[in-house]
Every structure is written in structure tokens, then in C-alpha cells.
Design an enzyme around this catalytic site. Structure first.
Site, PDB file in Angstrom:
ATOM      1  N   GLY A 105      34.550  31.679  42.623  1.00 20.07           N
ATOM      2  CA  GLY A 105      35.850  31.958  42.608  1.00 20.07           C
ATOM      3  C   GLY A 105      36.161  33.261  42.013  1.00 20.07           C
ATOM      4  O   GLY A 105      35.279  33.710  41.175  1.00 20.07           O
ATOM      5  N   GLU A 182      29.409  23.078  43.430  1.00 13.94           N
ATOM      6  CA  GLU A 182      30.259  22.854  42.090  1.00 13.94           C
ATOM      7  C   GLU A 182      30.063  21.699  41.678  1.00 13.94           C
ATOM      8  O   GLU A 182      30.212  21.509  40.366  1.00 13.94           O
ATOM      9  CB  GLU A 182      31.642  23.648  42.507  1.00 13.94           C
ATOM     10  CG  GLU A 182      31.579  25.073  42.640  1.00 13.94           C
ATOM     11  CD  GLU A 182      33.156  25.436  43.188  1.00 13.94           C
ATOM     12  OE1 GLU A 182      33.530  26.647  43.124  1.00 13.94           O
ATOM     13  OE2 GLU A 182      33.935  24.344  43.656  1.00 13.94           O
ATOM     14  N   LYS A 200      48.192  26.924  38.211  1.00 16.25           N
ATOM     15  CA  LYS A 200      46.991  25.854  38.626  1.00 16.25           C
ATOM     16  C   LYS A 200      47.688  24.628  37.787  1.00 16.25           C
ATOM     17  O   LYS A 200      46.943  23.671  37.972  1.00 16.25           O
ATOM     18  CB  LYS A 200      45.602  26.129  38.465  1.00 16.25           C
ATOM     19  CG  LYS A 200      45.237  27.712  38.903  1.00 16.25           C
ATOM     20  CD  LYS A 200      45.493  27.558  40.564  1.00 16.25           C
ATOM     21  CE  LYS A 200      45.229  29.021  41.067  1.00 16.25           C
ATOM     22  NZ  LYS A 200      43.706  29.131  41.076  1.00 16.25           N
TER      23      LYS A 200
END
Length: 312
Positions: A105, A182, A200
């Protein structure tokens, strides 16, 4: 005789041609929506992840904005916040002779840059295990030592980002499609650290992340899995569609991704276990009780650190 749709030759079986456009939509931005009878599933043709469509938690009305638009100044602050979080996490946790799990990411890019600088300045010996093709390329780009779980099955530290973090440090991950690898890397790490920006940080999953929980599935099972999830837990499911190719997103593992837009807060540990037991599910983007510390880069230039609550 009707000409078959674009998915008809995939995996030796007929999937679903996209309605509303001849031959199917080339991305998630075209076509009409349709559902699986007896459920609330929305499959190809509806607004897809990455194309600006879909509600945060499930909403049956169409055309709702995916999230609040951010002006350029907010976006630049978010990018700077990612950098701050990544740099502090690397400073506090990366040591000599470690085996590191490297996440995927946009946020992880800043951490890898800082790891490379730290290796150069302090002459560290590190080995890096990637969680995706992107992570592998980052490791090679910055001259770090690349390895895999065959050679290093025990990982000292995994560093990754998250799409959302709740008050109990439960995570939604997989917005970039790398959730299974992941989770494997994080699961085999002695320590799992998360870096993120201020957007987030949520009290409950779904407060800010409006694209649902990713579920990686075997391609032949995406319709029955969609039915099973929505019939048991409600909400809506989208088959994630590619933007620059015709058809669905295909993961590094050759699978499809469903994005489940839930309509209420659940007991996430129970939901995660139940979904993983559905035949055809590879894994979910719910990372439950895995992260021990989360670094949030803030708008004011500080870094807020949250740690796992001790069990009573």
C-alpha cells in the site's frame, strides 16, 4: 445464437457477462446492477471499489458518495502524516539482524524508504519478506535483502498499513487486494506494527472506511459465497472490478475479491471465523487481535500511538 460475455471462457465455466453494456463493462464504472435472488448481493455492474461508488456501511440507495471529498491540503497533510508514522515506527522497532515483513500500500512506501536509510546509516543486516508484488518491488528498488517464508518462516517484525483501525485495534485491510499474503506474514511475525494516517482512526469499523470488508474467494465460488455472507450477516456485496482491464480484479494468488458492505457493527471475531468457514473463502480483510501497536500520523505533525489493551 447469443454471443458469450467476456467472462464466459474464464476457468472453463460461464461466470456472468455484465449487463447493460455490450460484451460487459471494461471497468467497474459501467453496466447495470443486479443481485443474486434471495439475497442482497450486488455483483458486476454496480459502482466498485476505487471508482468512487458505494456506501460506507451498506445502503440500499444507489449513487451515494463513497466518502467525503478531501481538498488537496488535507490530502497533502495525510501523506505527510503517513510519512511521520512510518518513520517513527521504523525508528522504534527496526533493529539489526531482524527478519522483517514488509506490507503493501501507499503508507508502507514511507516505511521502506526509512528502513533503507537506517540500513545505510547504521550498517544493519536485515532480511525482508514481501506481502505482495508491490512490496517485492519496493524491497528490490531500495536495495534491501529479499527473502521468503521458505527460507525464513519465522518473522521478527511485520510492518503494514490499514484501511481502518477501531478502538480495540481490529483492522480492515485489503483495499489494495493483498489481504491474504498480508495476513500470512503478520500471522507469522513475533510483532505486528501498523502505520496509518489520522483518517484511519475510528471508534468502530465502518465509521470512516466506506468500501467494505474485502473477502478473497476462489473464482468459481464467488456467487455462493456472496449469498452465504449476506444471508447470514446482511449488508451488500460487490465483486471488485478492475479499472484498466475488462472483468474483475485478480489477486496475486489468482483469486477474486468481494467487498462486503456491512450494515451494522458486529462481533468481529465471530464474524471473521464464520466467514472463513464458508467453502470458497480464502481469507478476509478483518485482522482481529493481531496488531500490538498502531502509529497514527496526525494533522498537527505529531504521532499518536495506540497499544493493544491488556486482557483482564
Amino acid at each position: 445464437m447469443q454471443r458469450p460475455g467476456p467472462f464466459s471462457t474464464l476457468y472453463g465455466r460461464v461466470l456472468a457477462p455484465l449487463p447493460g453494456r455490450a460484451g460487459g463493462a471494461a471497468s467497474g464504472r459501467g453496466g447495470n446492477s443486479w443481485g443474486v435472488p434471495g439475497s442482497h448481493v450486488q455483483l458486476p455492474g454496480c459502482a466498485q471499489s476505487g471508482t468512487g461508488g458505494g456506501a460506507g456501511r451498506a445502503n440500499t440507495s444507489s449513487g451515494e458518495a463513497d466518502s467525503v471529498s478531501l481538498d488537496p491540503s488535507t490530502m497533502s497533510k495525510a501523506e505527510e502524516a503517513k510519512k511521520l508514522a512510518g518513520h517513527l515506527a521504523v525508528k522504534n522497532h527496526v533493529r539489526n539482524n531482524q527478519v522483517l515483513g514488509i506490507g503493501s500500500g501507499s503508507t508502507i512506501v514511507h516505511a521502506v524508504q526509512q528502513i533503507a536509510e537506517k540500513v545505510k546509516e547504521e550498517h544493519l543486516k536485515l532480511v525482508c519478506i514481501p506481502t505482495s508484488f508491490q512490496a517485492r518491488q519496493l524491497i528490490l528498488q531500495y536495495g534491501l535483502t529479499l527473502s521468503d517464508l521458505d527460507q525464513h518462516p519465522e518473522i521478527d517484525l511485520a510492518i503494514d498499513g490499514a484501511d481502518e483501525v477501531d478502538a480495540d485495534l481490529n483492522l480492515i485491510k485489503g483495499g489494495g487486494g493483498c489481504l491474504t499474503q498480508e495476513k500470512i506474514v503478520a500471522g507469522y511475525a513475533s510483532s505486528f506494527i501498523v502505520i496509518a494516517d489520522f483518517r484511519k482512526d475510528s471508534e468502530n469499523l465502518g465509521d470512516h472506511w466506506h468500501k467494505g470488508i474485502p473477502i478473497e474467494v476462489i473464482p468459481m465460488a464467488y456467487v455462493p459465497v456472496s449469498r452465504a455472507v449476506t444471508q447470514k450477516f446482511g449488508g451488500l456485496i460487490d465483486l471488485r472490478m478492475a479499472v484498466n482491464k475488462a472483468g474483475p480484479v485478480v489477486t496475486d494468488n489468482g483469486n477474486f475479491i468481494l467487498d462486503w458492505k456491512f450494515d451494522r457493527v458486529h462481533k468481529w471475531s465471530e464474524v471473521n471465523t464464520a466467514i472463513k468457514m464458508i467453502p470458497g473463502v480464502v481469507d478476509t480483510g478483518l485482522f482481529i487481535n493481531m496488531a500490538e501497536r498502531v502509529y497514527f500520523g496526525m494533522q498537527d505533525g505529531s504521532v499518536n500511538i495506540k497499544e493493544k489493551k491488556p486482557f483482564c
